[in-house]
Every structure is written in structure tokens, then in C-alpha cells.
Scaffold this active site. Structure first.
Site, mmCIF file in Angstrom:
data_model
loop_
_atom_site.group_PDB
_atom_site.id
_atom_site.type_symbol
_atom_site.label_atom_id
_atom_site.label_comp_id
_atom_site.label_asym_id
_atom_site.label_seq_id
_atom_site.Cartn_x
_atom_site.Cartn_y
_atom_site.Cartn_z
ATOM 1 N N ASP A 135 29.278 -32.896 -7.689
ATOM 2 C CA ASP A 135 29.305 -31.396 -6.730
ATOM 3 C C ASP A 135 28.447 -31.815 -5.685
ATOM 4 O OD1 ASP A 135 31.792 -30.698 -8.338
ATOM 5 O OD2 ASP A 135 29.893 -29.889 -9.821
ATOM 6 N N LYS B 266 28.769 -28.700 -18.317
ATOM 7 C CA LYS B 266 28.162 -29.139 -17.724
ATOM 8 C C LYS B 266 26.460 -29.554 -17.824
ATOM 9 C CE LYS B 266 30.599 -28.073 -12.686
ATOM 10 N NZ LYS B 266 30.777 -27.808 -12.279
ATOM 11 N N PRO C 141 31.347 -16.068 -7.432
ATOM 12 C CA PRO C 141 33.279 -16.074 -7.274
ATOM 13 C C PRO C 141 33.628 -15.081 -6.446
ATOM 14 C CG PRO C 141 32.149 -15.965 -9.172
ATOM 15 C CD PRO C 141 30.867 -15.968 -7.898
#
EC number: 1.1.1.-
Length: 283
Positions: A110, A73, A203
Site C-alpha cells: 500500500d 493487516k 471512505p
């Protein structure tokens, strides 16, 4: 039927991504045959290929657009002809539009994806003081979305405090005010207890990372709780929050809305959010 649409996703470890199915189903529903390819640099076909080579190949083959994910990214920015102001400020692109001449423009859906998810899922949330746990991955996009959707003070907590402060500096420069501060994730529970809401941008909660990023005993029914993890949809964090009566925002909203916004950019067509959500949840 009108011209077909050719899209792709460049990144690593893409087998479980639901983005291809959402784009293909929505394109077909709009009368445009759509093919969306996973271009996984850990896979057999693209292994060892650098990002510029893959981007050039997409241009030569007539792709209409690409999504970009970890770990590219940031690396993709200097390879593009043009980058939106927002993506430039964040230093991250997840969507590349390729026009008929091969001109490439980078965007970050995003940010808009999380922002639209907040508007939809937490329309009345109190936003004076919020904690975001996690400064990596989509952390910069989530932080930018929070601050530009009404959060007055955002504390970004990470085990790497220098990474948290670097994210804060990027967002503060982008929005022109000292809205974000980076803090140590160790002992963050006291800070969360005094905040209006908290977002997990780590995560933690995924099958490979069970558990929660902080001790949920600091939560009360007066908190709102968000999570970027969407596999599973109900993470341990959200399960605990809902049991307390907290308002919650699950990770599906960001995942769906980033794809909705990308589809609009790729095609110029207005996507059906409900239909794309139905596709996402069917997988």
C-alpha cells in the site's frame, strides 16, 4: 508453460475487489497460469475461520502468496516468519510472500503503491504542507508514503483525534523526525486552505458514503487533491477539484501500483504496469 501461480486475498467483503483479475491476467500474459482466490471470512466457506487457520491452510495447499486486507493487516504480523522493516514500522502487512519451503514474509505494498502513484500522477506537486483527512484503513500507509516522498509537514485529520495522533506517532517514529501531527477533522477547512495539497483517506465518495469528507469551498486552483477511493474513479471531491483547475490524483493509481508491486514480490517477474492498468479499468 511454466509452473502455475496460486494466490489469495484474505479479508472481509471482497466481492468487488479488482485485485484477483489483475493478477490472473498478468500471470497469464507472462506465460504463467494464475489462480487468485478470494478468502472472505464473511463468506460461506471461510466464515468463522480464524486468521491462523487460513494462513496455515494456504501453506499446506502450496499458495505462492497472499494479499491481506481489512480487518487483518495488523493481526497477521505475529503469525509470519519474517516482516519487512517498513511493514514492521507501520505495524501493517498487506502482502505475504510464501516461498517453496513455506517461509512467510510480510510486506506493505500500500505504501509503495501510493508512492508510485504520486510519482506518476503528481510529479511536480508542492509538498511543503499537506493535509490528510482520515487516519483509519490505509491511512498509515498513505501518510508514510507522503512523508517519504517529500512532504515536509503532514497534518492528519480525523474525527477521532487520538487515532490521528497515534498514526502521527507511528510515522514519526518510522521516519525519525516530527513530520506528522494529528488534528481534529472538525473545522479542518481552514487548515486545508493554507496547505499545498490534501488527500482524502476516508471512505467518503464511495457509493455507500456519498459526499466529501470536508467542505470543498476551501479549495483553490493552487491546491493539488488526491483520493484513495477508486469506485467511482471520479469522486465528488475530485470532480469539484478538477472544476477549479486543481491537479488531482485518483484512487486507481494506488490500487494498481500496490498490485503491481505485490505481483513482483509473489512471482519474481517484472509486471507490465500498463497492462495491469488496462485490466483494472476494464472491470
Amino acid at each position: 508453460m511454466n509452473d502455475s501461480i496460486l494466490l489469495g486475498l484474505i479479508g472481509q467483503g471482497l466481492d468487488l475487489s479488482r485485485t484477483p483479475a489483475m493478477h490472473e491476467a498478468e500471470g497469464l500474459a507472462q506465460g504463467r497460469a494464475t489462480v487468485y482466490r478470494r478468502i472472505d471470512t464473511l463468506g460461506s466457506r471461510a466464515s468463522g475461520q480464524d486468521l491462523k487457520t487460513l494462513l496455515d491452510a494456504a501453506l499446506y495447499l502450496g499458495f505462492n502468496g497472499l494479499n491481506i486486507t481489512h480487518p487483518y493487516k495488523q493481526a497477521v504480523l505475529p503469525l509470519l516468519d519474517e516482516v519487512s522493516e517498513q511493514a514492521t514500522q507501520l505495524g501493517a502487512v498487506n502482502t505475504v510472500v510464501i516461498d517453496a519451503t513455506g517461509h512467510t514474509t510480510g510486506h506493505n505494498t500500500d505504501v509503495s503503491g501510493f508512492g508510485r502513484g504520486m510519482e506518476e500522477g503528481l510529479p511536480n506537486a508542492k509538498l511543503d504542507s499537506v493535509v490528510q483527512v482520515g487516519a483509519g484503513g490505509v491511512g498509515n500507509a498513505v501518510a508514510y508514503a507522503l512523508v517519504t516522498h517529500g512532504v515536509q509537514k503532514l497534518q492528519v485529520a480525523d474525527l477521532d483525534t487520538s487515532r490521528a495522533q497515534a498514526l502521527a506517532d507511528v510515522i514519526n517514529n518510522a521516519v525519525g523526525r516530527e513530520a506528522v501531527v494529528g488534528v481534529d477533522a472538525r473545522g479542518i477547512e481552514d487548515v486545508i486552505a493554507a496547505a499545498d495539497g490534501v488527500v482524502n483517506a476516508t471512505p467518503m465518495g464511495m457509493p455507500a458514503h456519498p459526499g466529501t469528507a470536508f467542505d470543498v469551498s476551501c479549495l483553490t486552483k493552487d491546491h493539488w487533491v488526491g483520493d484513495v477511493v477508486y469506485m467511482p474513479i471520479e469522486t465528488e471531491l475530485l470532480k469539484a477539484a478538477r472544476a477549479l483547475g486543481c491537479e488531482t490524483l485518483d484512487g486507481t493509481r494506488m490500487a494498481i501500483h500496490q498490485a503491481v508491486d505485490a505481483f513482483r514480490l509473489f512471482t519474481g517477474l517484472e509486471p507490465d504496469v500498463s497492462r495491469m492498468r488496462e485490466t483494472f479499468l476494464s472491470l
